[in-house]
Design a protein around this motif. Structure first.
Motif, PDB file in Angstrom:
ATOM      1  N   GLY A   1     -24.563 -10.861  -6.035  1.00 56.93           N
ATOM      2  CA  GLY A   1     -24.962 -11.538  -7.269  1.00 56.93           C
ATOM      3  C   GLY A   1     -26.396 -11.310  -7.707  1.00 56.93           C
ATOM      4  O   GLY A   1     -26.741 -11.612  -8.855  1.00 56.93           O
ATOM      5  N   ALA A   2     -27.239 -10.784  -6.818  1.00 56.23           N
ATOM      6  CA  ALA A   2     -28.655 -10.637  -7.174  1.00 56.23           C
ATOM      7  C   ALA A   2     -28.845  -9.653  -8.329  1.00 56.23           C
ATOM      8  O   ALA A   2     -29.647  -9.892  -9.238  1.00 56.23           O
ATOM      9  CB  ALA A   2     -29.465 -10.189  -5.957  1.00 56.23           C
ATOM     10  N   ALA A   3     -28.095  -8.548  -8.311  1.00 55.95           N
ATOM     11  CA  ALA A   3     -28.279  -7.540  -9.364  1.00 55.95           C
ATOM     12  C   ALA A   3     -27.859  -8.095 -10.729  1.00 55.95           C
ATOM     13  O   ALA A   3     -28.478  -7.787 -11.748  1.00 55.95           O
ATOM     14  CB  ALA A   3     -27.489  -6.280  -9.024  1.00 55.95           C
TER      15      ALA A   3
ATOM     16  N   VAL B   1     -13.966 -18.816  -2.457  1.00 64.19           N
ATOM     17  CA  VAL B   1     -15.287 -18.641  -3.072  1.00 64.19           C
ATOM     18  C   VAL B   1     -16.403 -19.342  -2.294  1.00 64.19           C
ATOM     19  O   VAL B   1     -17.560 -18.921  -2.360  1.00 64.19           O
ATOM     20  CB  VAL B   1     -15.296 -19.086  -4.562  1.00 64.19           C
ATOM     21  CG1 VAL B   1     -14.326 -18.261  -5.381  1.00 64.19           C
ATOM     22  CG2 VAL B   1     -15.012 -20.569  -4.698  1.00 64.19           C
ATOM     23  N   GLU B   2     -16.060 -20.378  -1.513  1.00 62.26           N
ATOM     24  CA  GLU B   2     -17.116 -21.057  -0.739  1.00 62.26           C
ATOM     25  C   GLU B   2     -17.628 -20.154   0.396  1.00 62.26           C
ATOM     26  O   GLU B   2     -18.657 -20.437   1.000  1.00 62.26           O
ATOM     27  CB  GLU B   2     -16.616 -22.407  -0.195  1.00 62.26           C
ATOM     28  CG  GLU B   2     -15.620 -22.354   0.943  1.00 62.26           C
ATOM     29  CD  GLU B   2     -14.160 -22.144   0.471  1.00 62.26           C
ATOM     30  OE1 GLU B   2     -13.960 -21.897  -0.724  1.00 62.26           O
ATOM     31  OE2 GLU B   2     -13.252 -22.218   1.325  1.00 62.26           O
ATOM     32  N   LYS B   3     -16.899 -19.080   0.681  1.00 62.12           N
ATOM     33  CA  LYS B   3     -17.356 -18.166   1.743  1.00 62.12           C
ATOM     34  C   LYS B   3     -18.183 -17.002   1.206  1.00 62.12           C
ATOM     35  O   LYS B   3     -18.659 -16.167   1.984  1.00 62.12           O
ATOM     36  CB  LYS B   3     -16.136 -17.607   2.489  1.00 62.12           C
ATOM     37  CG  LYS B   3     -15.362 -18.677   3.225  1.00 62.12           C
ATOM     38  CD  LYS B   3     -14.289 -18.060   4.094  1.00 62.12           C
ATOM     39  CE  LYS B   3     -13.545 -19.148   4.859  1.00 62.12           C
ATOM     40  NZ  LYS B   3     -12.291 -18.640   5.421  1.00 62.12           N
ATOM     41  N   LEU B   4     -18.350 -16.917  -0.103  1.00 56.56           N
ATOM     42  CA  LEU B   4     -19.108 -15.796  -0.668  1.00 56.56           C
ATOM     43  C   LEU B   4     -20.572 -15.879  -0.238  1.00 56.56           C
ATOM     44  O   LEU B   4     -21.192 -16.938  -0.365  1.00 56.56           O
ATOM     45  CB  LEU B   4     -19.033 -15.824  -2.202  1.00 56.56           C
ATOM     46  CG  LEU B   4     -17.687 -15.433  -2.810  1.00 56.56           C
ATOM     47  CD1 LEU B   4     -17.687 -15.733  -4.310  1.00 56.56           C
ATOM     48  CD2 LEU B   4     -17.385 -13.961  -2.563  1.00 56.56           C
ATOM     49  N   PRO B   5     -21.129 -14.790   0.255  1.00 59.36           N
ATOM     50  CA  PRO B   5     -22.551 -14.786   0.629  1.00 59.36           C
ATOM     51  C   PRO B   5     -23.411 -14.608  -0.622  1.00 59.36           C
ATOM     52  O   PRO B   5     -23.616 -13.489  -1.092  1.00 59.36           O
ATOM     53  CB  PRO B   5     -22.659 -13.572   1.561  1.00 59.36           C
ATOM     54  CG  PRO B   5     -21.572 -12.641   1.094  1.00 59.36           C
ATOM     55  CD  PRO B   5     -20.480 -13.493   0.519  1.00 59.36           C
ATOM     56  N   LEU B   6     -23.877 -15.712  -1.179  1.00 57.68           N
ATOM     57  CA  LEU B   6     -24.673 -15.638  -2.410  1.00 57.68           C
ATOM     58  C   LEU B   6     -26.096 -15.202  -2.097  1.00 57.68           C
ATOM     59  O   LEU B   6     -26.694 -15.662  -1.127  1.00 57.68           O
ATOM     60  CB  LEU B   6     -24.700 -17.010  -3.094  1.00 57.68           C
ATOM     61  CG  LEU B   6     -23.351 -17.590  -3.490  1.00 57.68           C
ATOM     62  CD1 LEU B   6     -23.537 -18.937  -4.184  1.00 57.68           C
ATOM     63  CD2 LEU B   6     -22.595 -16.626  -4.406  1.00 57.68           C
TER      64      LEU B   6
ATOM     65  N   MET C   1     -21.695 -14.777 -10.979  1.00 53.74           N
ATOM     66  CA  MET C   1     -22.486 -13.557 -10.769  1.00 53.74           C
ATOM     67  C   MET C   1     -22.013 -12.810  -9.528  1.00 53.74           C
ATOM     68  O   MET C   1     -21.922 -11.589  -9.515  1.00 53.74           O
ATOM     69  CB  MET C   1     -23.968 -13.895 -10.652  1.00 53.74           C
ATOM     70  CG  MET C   1     -24.576 -14.245 -12.003  1.00 53.74           C
ATOM     71  SD  MET C   1     -26.334 -14.540 -11.882  1.00 53.74           S
ATOM     72  CE  MET C   1     -26.689 -14.920 -13.601  1.00 53.74           C
ATOM     73  N   ALA C   2     -21.711 -13.564  -8.453  1.00 50.19           N
ATOM     74  CA  ALA C   2     -21.256 -12.921  -7.220  1.00 50.19           C
ATOM     75  C   ALA C   2     -19.863 -12.305  -7.391  1.00 50.19           C
ATOM     76  O   ALA C   2     -19.543 -11.282  -6.800  1.00 50.19           O
ATOM     77  CB  ALA C   2     -21.246 -13.939  -6.079  1.00 50.19           C
ATOM     78  N   LEU C   3     -19.027 -12.923  -8.208  1.00 52.56           N
ATOM     79  CA  LEU C   3     -17.640 -12.455  -8.355  1.00 52.56           C
ATOM     80  C   LEU C   3     -17.501 -11.319  -9.373  1.00 52.56           C
ATOM     81  O   LEU C   3     -16.654 -10.446  -9.213  1.00 52.56           O
ATOM     82  CB  LEU C   3     -16.737 -13.619  -8.785  1.00 52.56           C
ATOM     83  CG  LEU C   3     -16.434 -14.665  -7.717  1.00 52.56           C
ATOM     84  CD1 LEU C   3     -15.873 -15.937  -8.353  1.00 52.56           C
ATOM     85  CD2 LEU C   3     -15.451 -14.112  -6.684  1.00 52.56           C
TER      86      LEU C   3
ATOM     87  N   GLY D   1     -21.957  -6.647 -11.614  1.00 50.99           N
ATOM     88  CA  GLY D   1     -21.931  -5.283 -11.077  1.00 50.99           C
ATOM     89  C   GLY D   1     -23.235  -4.960 -10.383  1.00 50.99           C
ATOM     90  O   GLY D   1     -24.102  -5.814 -10.208  1.00 50.99           O
ATOM     91  N   ASP D   2     -23.339  -3.711  -9.939  1.00 49.23           N
ATOM     92  CA  ASP D   2     -24.612  -3.135  -9.495  1.00 49.23           C
ATOM     93  C   ASP D   2     -25.131  -3.625  -8.148  1.00 49.23           C
ATOM     94  O   ASP D   2     -26.257  -3.305  -7.792  1.00 49.23           O
ATOM     95  CB  ASP D   2     -25.728  -3.369 -10.540  1.00 49.23           C
ATOM     96  CG  ASP D   2     -25.573  -2.452 -11.747  1.00 49.23           C
ATOM     97  OD1 ASP D   2     -24.995  -1.361 -11.582  1.00 49.23           O
ATOM     98  OD2 ASP D   2     -26.007  -2.841 -12.845  1.00 49.23           O
ATOM     99  N   ASP D   3     -24.337  -4.438  -7.401  1.00 51.10           N
ATOM    100  CA  ASP D   3     -24.850  -4.869  -6.100  1.00 51.10           C
ATOM    101  C   ASP D   3     -24.806  -3.740  -5.063  1.00 51.10           C
ATOM    102  O   ASP D   3     -25.595  -3.711  -4.132  1.00 51.10           O
ATOM    103  CB  ASP D   3     -24.054  -6.070  -5.573  1.00 51.10           C
ATOM    104  CG  ASP D   3     -24.560  -7.388  -6.154  1.00 51.10           C
ATOM    105  OD1 ASP D   3     -25.790  -7.510  -6.350  1.00 51.10           O
ATOM    106  OD2 ASP D   3     -23.744  -8.272  -6.426  1.00 51.10           O
TER     107      ASP D   3
END
Ligand code: ADP
Ligand code: MG
Length: 327
Positions: A165-167, A241-246, A261-263, A266-268
């Motif tokens: 999600g950072a990108a 979704v609670e397991k997604l590493p944000l 954003m995490a789901l 793009g671009d990660d």
């Protein structure tokens, strides 16, 4: 540089600098009509190519070092998604004009990344064109097995490398579409994720040695890219979704926004993979797994289901697809 014709550009910015990495499997690099390589025996070759066009993939006036590292990183990421070891690349560069400062910054950043992944520039083409465009083809080695989009099996766990999600946040910061209460470090993390993604070569190779047979790199967004795995493997998937590493920089955002954003961002350029439970157990026992997260599982049927604490997650329309040039 003495004069700015095509040949002196190639020699000064690309041939000279490419010699810093001299791989033993390269018999002739830049300078002849073709390059010659002697592939290592017993290994298979993989190829992938990506083009970046100014105004389509990056805005006009993007700094040359960012264009170079993004172009090469996106390509190396495709090697990572096969579990491959990088070997060589070629570069087709179309430039509206010759600007030495631009070429110096572009080639310096290009070779910084190339050196780090021991991938040698073998040749290319240099042309003048009204629009700046960069095409890179990467070549790499895989053992007999590779990580394939069609490799998922019912019962496999679904995992991702790194954080997500950072990108996507970085892109929103660049476009200044929205204001977020971010610390300077969080802003920096988001922009770095967007501009300087880190190809997950080591993770791809590690997964392959632990029996993993299925991966994709997340360039268009987790849902869209995992969707390719599901379609090509003929099965369905569940993400909890609670397991997604944000990514840490998403902490100041409302939860649904961060998850979106995490789901879908793009671009990660992290990897999404599937792995049999027994292989995951072995991997967990033998390796430091802080960089891998299990986020769901492969099931019978088709399509992707999002769950939150075992209830259907409605925070997102799962038909949200990744970027499609002709869509
Ligand atoms: P030709 O006319 O035979 O295609 P070129 O003049 O295009 O030859 O290229 C000469 C040499 O420079 C070749 O080895 C080619 O691979 C290399 N080359 C050209 N452009 C680039 C580039 N942008 N990056 C790396 N190598 C390049
Ligand atoms: Mg040519």
């Amino acid at each position: 540089m003495p004069s700015t014709n095509e040949f002196s550009i190639i020699e000064h910015y690309f041939q000279a600098k490419s010699q810093a990495i001299s791989r033993t499997d390269v018999l002739r690099g830049i300078g002849d009509d073709c390059a010659i390589v002697e592939p290592q025996p017993g290994k298979r070759l993989v190829f992938s190519m990506d083009t970046l066009i100014e105004g389509v993939h990056f805005p006009q006036q993007t700094a040359p070092h960012l264009i170079a590292s993004k172009a090469l990183a996106a390509n190396i990421s495709d090697l990572a998604a096969m579990g491959a070891e990088p070997a060589w690349f070629t570069l087709a560069l179309s430039l509206p004009e010759v600007e030495e400062e631009w070429l110096e910054a572009f080639s310096t950043a290009l070779f910084e990344l190339a050196d780090r992944f021991r991938i040698q520039l073998l040749g290319g083409d240099t042309t003048r064109s009204p629009t700046l465009s960069i095409t890179i083809q990467v070549h790499g080695y895989v053992p007999e097995q590779a990580l394939l989009r069609e490799g998922a099996r019912v019962g496999d766990l679904i995992g991702v490398t790194g954080k997500l999600g950072a990108a996507a946040l970085g892109l929103q910061l660049e476009l200044a579409t929205q204001e977020y209460p971010l610390s300077p470090a969080q802003r920096e993390q988001a922009l770095a994720a967007l501009h300087s993604p880190e190809p997950q070569i080591a993770a791809g190779q590690l997964l392959l040695t632990y029996g993993c047979r299925c991966a994709i790199d997340i360039s268009d967004g987790l849902c869209a890219d995992l969707g390719h795995i599901l379609t090509q493997s003929g099965c369905g998937g569940i993400i909890h979704v609670e397991k997604l590493p944000l990514a840490d920089c998403l902490t100041p955002l409302p939860q649904d926004k961060a998850l979106k954003m995490a789901l879908t961002g793009g671009d990660d350029y992290q990897l999404c993979f599937t792995l049999a439970q027994a292989d995951y157990q072995r991997l967990k026992e033998e390796q430091n797994l802080s960089e891998l997260s299990i986020i769901g599982e492969i099931v019978t049927g088709e399509g992707l289901q999002l769950m939150q604490n075992n209830q259907t997650y409605h925070g997102l329309n799962t038909t949200t697809k990744g970027y499609n040039h002709f869509g």
